[in-house]
Design an enzyme around this catalytic site. Structure first.
Site, PDB file in Angstrom:
ATOM      1  N   GLY A   1       2.640   1.847  10.930  1.00  0.00           N
ATOM      2  CA  GLY A   1       3.647   2.896  10.827  1.00  0.00           C
ATOM      3  C   GLY A   1       4.377   3.191  12.117  1.00  0.00           C
ATOM      4  O   GLY A   1       5.074   4.200  12.226  1.00  0.00           O
TER       5      GLY A   1
ATOM      6  N   HIS B   1      -9.500   1.280   5.001  1.00  0.00           N
ATOM      7  CA  HIS B   1      -8.212   1.431   5.697  1.00  0.00           C
ATOM      8  C   HIS B   1      -8.405   2.371   6.890  1.00  0.00           C
ATOM      9  O   HIS B   1      -9.177   3.330   6.819  1.00  0.00           O
ATOM     10  CB  HIS B   1      -7.160   1.991   4.730  1.00  0.00           C
ATOM     11  CG  HIS B   1      -5.778   1.915   5.288  1.00  0.00           C
ATOM     12  ND1 HIS B   1      -5.322   2.801   6.234  1.00  0.00           N
ATOM     13  CD2 HIS B   1      -4.767   1.042   5.061  1.00  0.00           C
ATOM     14  CE1 HIS B   1      -4.072   2.483   6.551  1.00  0.00           C
ATOM     15  NE2 HIS B   1      -3.714   1.414   5.869  1.00  0.00           N
TER      16      HIS B   1
ATOM     17  N   GLU C   1      -6.722   4.685   8.016  1.00  0.00           N
ATOM     18  CA  GLU C   1      -6.440   6.103   7.746  1.00  0.00           C
ATOM     19  C   GLU C   1      -7.641   6.766   7.078  1.00  0.00           C
ATOM     20  O   GLU C   1      -7.894   7.954   7.283  1.00  0.00           O
ATOM     21  CB  GLU C   1      -5.161   6.227   6.906  1.00  0.00           C
ATOM     22  CG  GLU C   1      -3.932   5.953   7.775  1.00  0.00           C
ATOM     23  CD  GLU C   1      -2.721   5.423   7.036  1.00  0.00           C
ATOM     24  OE1 GLU C   1      -2.690   5.500   5.789  1.00  0.00           O
ATOM     25  OE2 GLU C   1      -1.800   4.931   7.711  1.00  0.00           O
TER      26      GLU C   1
ATOM     27  N   GLU D   1      -5.504  -5.069  10.543  1.00  0.00           N
ATOM     28  CA  GLU D   1      -4.440  -4.094  10.780  1.00  0.00           C
ATOM     29  C   GLU D   1      -4.695  -3.365  12.096  1.00  0.00           C
ATOM     30  O   GLU D   1      -5.458  -2.389  12.128  1.00  0.00           O
ATOM     31  CB  GLU D   1      -4.398  -3.068   9.650  1.00  0.00           C
ATOM     32  CG  GLU D   1      -4.165  -3.656   8.279  1.00  0.00           C
ATOM     33  CD  GLU D   1      -3.560  -2.635   7.337  1.00  0.00           C
ATOM     34  OE1 GLU D   1      -2.455  -2.895   6.860  1.00  0.00           O
ATOM     35  OE2 GLU D   1      -4.171  -1.583   7.114  1.00  0.00           O
TER      36      GLU D   1
ATOM     37  N   SER E   1       3.367  -2.523  10.365  1.00  0.00           N
ATOM     38  CA  SER E   1       4.820  -2.583  10.600  1.00  0.00           C
ATOM     39  C   SER E   1       5.452  -3.910  10.181  1.00  0.00           C
ATOM     40  O   SER E   1       6.386  -4.393  10.833  1.00  0.00           O
ATOM     41  CB  SER E   1       5.141  -2.267  12.064  1.00  0.00           C
ATOM     42  OG  SER E   1       4.798  -0.919  12.357  1.00  0.00           O
TER      43      SER E   1
ATOM     44  N   ASN F   1       0.876  -1.187   0.000  1.00  0.00           N
ATOM     45  CA  ASN F   1       0.000   0.000   0.000  1.00  0.00           C
ATOM     46  C   ASN F   1       0.906   1.228   0.000  1.00  0.00           C
ATOM     47  O   ASN F   1       1.501   1.550   1.026  1.00  0.00           O
ATOM     48  CB  ASN F   1      -0.895  -0.037   1.249  1.00  0.00           C
ATOM     49  CG  ASN F   1      -1.670   1.249   1.442  1.00  0.00           C
ATOM     50  OD1 ASN F   1      -1.775   2.071   0.528  1.00  0.00           O
ATOM     51  ND2 ASN F   1      -2.213   1.428   2.632  1.00  0.00           N
ATOM     52  N   TRP F   2       0.984   1.900  -1.146  1.00  0.00           N
ATOM     53  CA  TRP F   2       1.907   3.033  -1.257  1.00  0.00           C
ATOM     54  C   TRP F   2       1.354   4.305  -0.624  1.00  0.00           C
ATOM     55  O   TRP F   2       2.036   5.317  -0.559  1.00  0.00           O
ATOM     56  CB  TRP F   2       2.255   3.273  -2.728  1.00  0.00           C
ATOM     57  CG  TRP F   2       3.283   2.322  -3.262  1.00  0.00           C
ATOM     58  CD1 TRP F   2       3.833   1.255  -2.611  1.00  0.00           C
ATOM     59  CD2 TRP F   2       3.909   2.355  -4.564  1.00  0.00           C
ATOM     60  NE1 TRP F   2       4.759   0.625  -3.418  1.00  0.00           N
ATOM     61  CE2 TRP F   2       4.824   1.275  -4.617  1.00  0.00           C
ATOM     62  CE3 TRP F   2       3.780   3.175  -5.671  1.00  0.00           C
ATOM     63  CZ2 TRP F   2       5.607   1.017  -5.747  1.00  0.00           C
ATOM     64  CZ3 TRP F   2       4.553   2.921  -6.796  1.00  0.00           C
ATOM     65  CH2 TRP F   2       5.468   1.852  -6.843  1.00  0.00           C
ATOM     66  N   LYS F   3       0.100   4.268  -0.212  1.00  0.00           N
ATOM     67  CA  LYS F   3      -0.523   5.444   0.414  1.00  0.00           C
ATOM     68  C   LYS F   3      -0.316   6.687  -0.462  1.00  0.00           C
ATOM     69  O   LYS F   3      -0.325   6.570  -1.679  1.00  0.00           O
ATOM     70  CB  LYS F   3       0.024   5.656   1.828  1.00  0.00           C
ATOM     71  CG  LYS F   3      -0.026   4.389   2.672  1.00  0.00           C
ATOM     72  CD  LYS F   3       0.196   4.652   4.122  1.00  0.00           C
ATOM     73  CE  LYS F   3       0.271   3.353   4.874  1.00  0.00           C
ATOM     74  NZ  LYS F   3       0.142   3.480   6.302  1.00  0.00           N
TER      75      LYS F   3
ATOM     76  N   GLY G   1       2.723  -1.256   4.335  1.00  0.00           N
ATOM     77  CA  GLY G   1       2.783   0.161   4.001  1.00  0.00           C
ATOM     78  C   GLY G   1       4.213   0.596   3.719  1.00  0.00           C
ATOM     79  O   GLY G   1       4.745   0.397   2.633  1.00  0.00           O
ATOM     80  N   GLY G   2       4.858   1.176   4.737  1.00  0.00           N
ATOM     81  CA  GLY G   2       6.186   1.774   4.569  1.00  0.00           C
ATOM     82  C   GLY G   2       7.207   0.886   3.881  1.00  0.00           C
ATOM     83  O   GLY G   2       7.961   1.343   3.011  1.00  0.00           O
TER      84      GLY G   2
HETATM   85  C1  PEP Z   1      -0.808   0.071   6.186  1.00  0.00           C
HETATM   86  O1  PEP Z   1      -0.984   1.276   6.265  1.00  0.00           O
HETATM   87  O2  PEP Z   1      -1.614  -0.642   5.569  1.00  0.00           O
HETATM   88  C2  PEP Z   1       0.367  -0.481   6.848  1.00  0.00           C
HETATM   89  C3  PEP Z   1       0.341  -1.735   7.191  1.00  0.00           C
HETATM   90  O3  PEP Z   1       1.401   0.385   7.086  1.00  0.00           O
HETATM   91  P1  PEP Z   1       2.844   0.007   7.707  1.00  0.00           P
HETATM   92  O4  PEP Z   1       3.283  -1.279   7.065  1.00  0.00           O
HETATM   93  O5  PEP Z   1       3.723   1.153   7.338  1.00  0.00           O
HETATM   94  O6  PEP Z   1       2.648  -0.152   9.166  1.00  0.00           O
END
Ligand code: PEP
Length: 252
Positions: A170, A93, A95, A164, A209, A10-12, A230-231
């Site tokens: 994050g 999500h 966010e 999640e 994470s 997920n590049w957000k 994500g990251g």
């Molecule tokens: C996400 O936002 O879906 C996610 C899992 O982010 P991260 O891996 O950065 O925690």
């Protein structure tokens, strides 16, 4: 149903065309990693270009509007996303739920729009830290699932759930593999009730994470069918580390 681990990046709100090089590198390596199903959800602006650059992995979106079209300035419909080359869309999500006040009912309507447009949907759920501390994580996730999942046994084949925990996104913090397994078993139970026999077909991803260093232990937890990342999906190097950990787990 495929049983290959499903690893979704997920590049957000990250990425301009310069980032297509990362997608290309991931796609080239994915060719050698046939044991893993790999996908990227770039921002809307890069869906079409990423689809052209990366032909082996799945490309998806991070959200959509529930309506087919109309006067919704700034929004994008599921049909538009499909037309741009996507095969799936993430909905719900945390966010989006937090930043845009998205309710379970809205998430469900988006999930139906995605399926009606001919794509697969990833429905995200997860508790905040205070809810976990209060022993309410399972009841919160149950409520989110019942309120957000698209209805009908026939759609289960198009549905993936991403668990999640919001406090893990994050932050560099993760639940223990035992806690992940317990929640995933709980989600499986809810899916079995919600979809009947078809509930067994729904993949459940862990997100929060995930990194190359912790991917192996999280991915081998009970009922974990892959990861939403994500990251660590923003560079080919780190995303491939996770993909390789998933492939290693499939070796025997
Ligand atoms: C996400 O936002 O879906 C996610 C899992 O982010 P991260 O891996 O950065 O925690």
């Amino acid at each position: 149903m495929t049983t290959r681990p499903y690893i979704v990046g997920n590049w957000k709100m990250h990425g301009t065309r310069a980032m297509l090089a990362e997608a290309r590198a991931i796609d080239r390596a994915a060719e050698r990693l046939l044991k893993v199903e790999v996908a990227i959800a770039p921002p809307f602006t890069l869906i079409h270009a990423t689809r052209k650059e990366a032909t082996l992995i799945a490309i998806g979106a991070q959200d959509c509007h529930p309506a087919e079209g109309g006067a919704h300035t700034g929004d994008v419909s599921a049909a538009m996303i499909k037309d741009a080359g996507a095969g799936f869309t993430i909905v719900g999500h945390s966010e989006r739920r937090a930043d845009h006040g998205e309710s379970n009912a809205l998430v469900k309507s988006k999930a139906h729009a995605v399926i009606d447009a001919g794509m697969n949907v990833i429905v995200c759920v997860g508790e905040i830290e205070a809810e976990r501390d209060a022993g309410k994580a399972e009841s919160v996730v149950t409520r989110q699932l019942k309120g957000s999942l698209p209805e009908g046994e026939d759609v289960a084949v198009n549905v993936t759930v991403a668990y999640e925990p919001v406090w893990a996104i994050g932050t560099g913090r993760t639940p223990t593999p035992d806690d992940v397994a317990a929640m995933h078993r709980h989600i499986r139970g809810v899916l079995n009730k919600f979809y009947g026999d078809a509930g067994a077909e729904v993949r459940i991803l862990y997100g929060g994470s995930v990194k190359p260093e912790n991917a192996a232990e999280l991915l081998c937890a009970d009922e974990v069918g892959g990861a939403l990342v994500g990251g660590a999906s923003l560079t080919a190097e780190s995303f491939l580390g996770i993909i390789m950990a998933a492939a290693e787990g499939e070796r025997d």
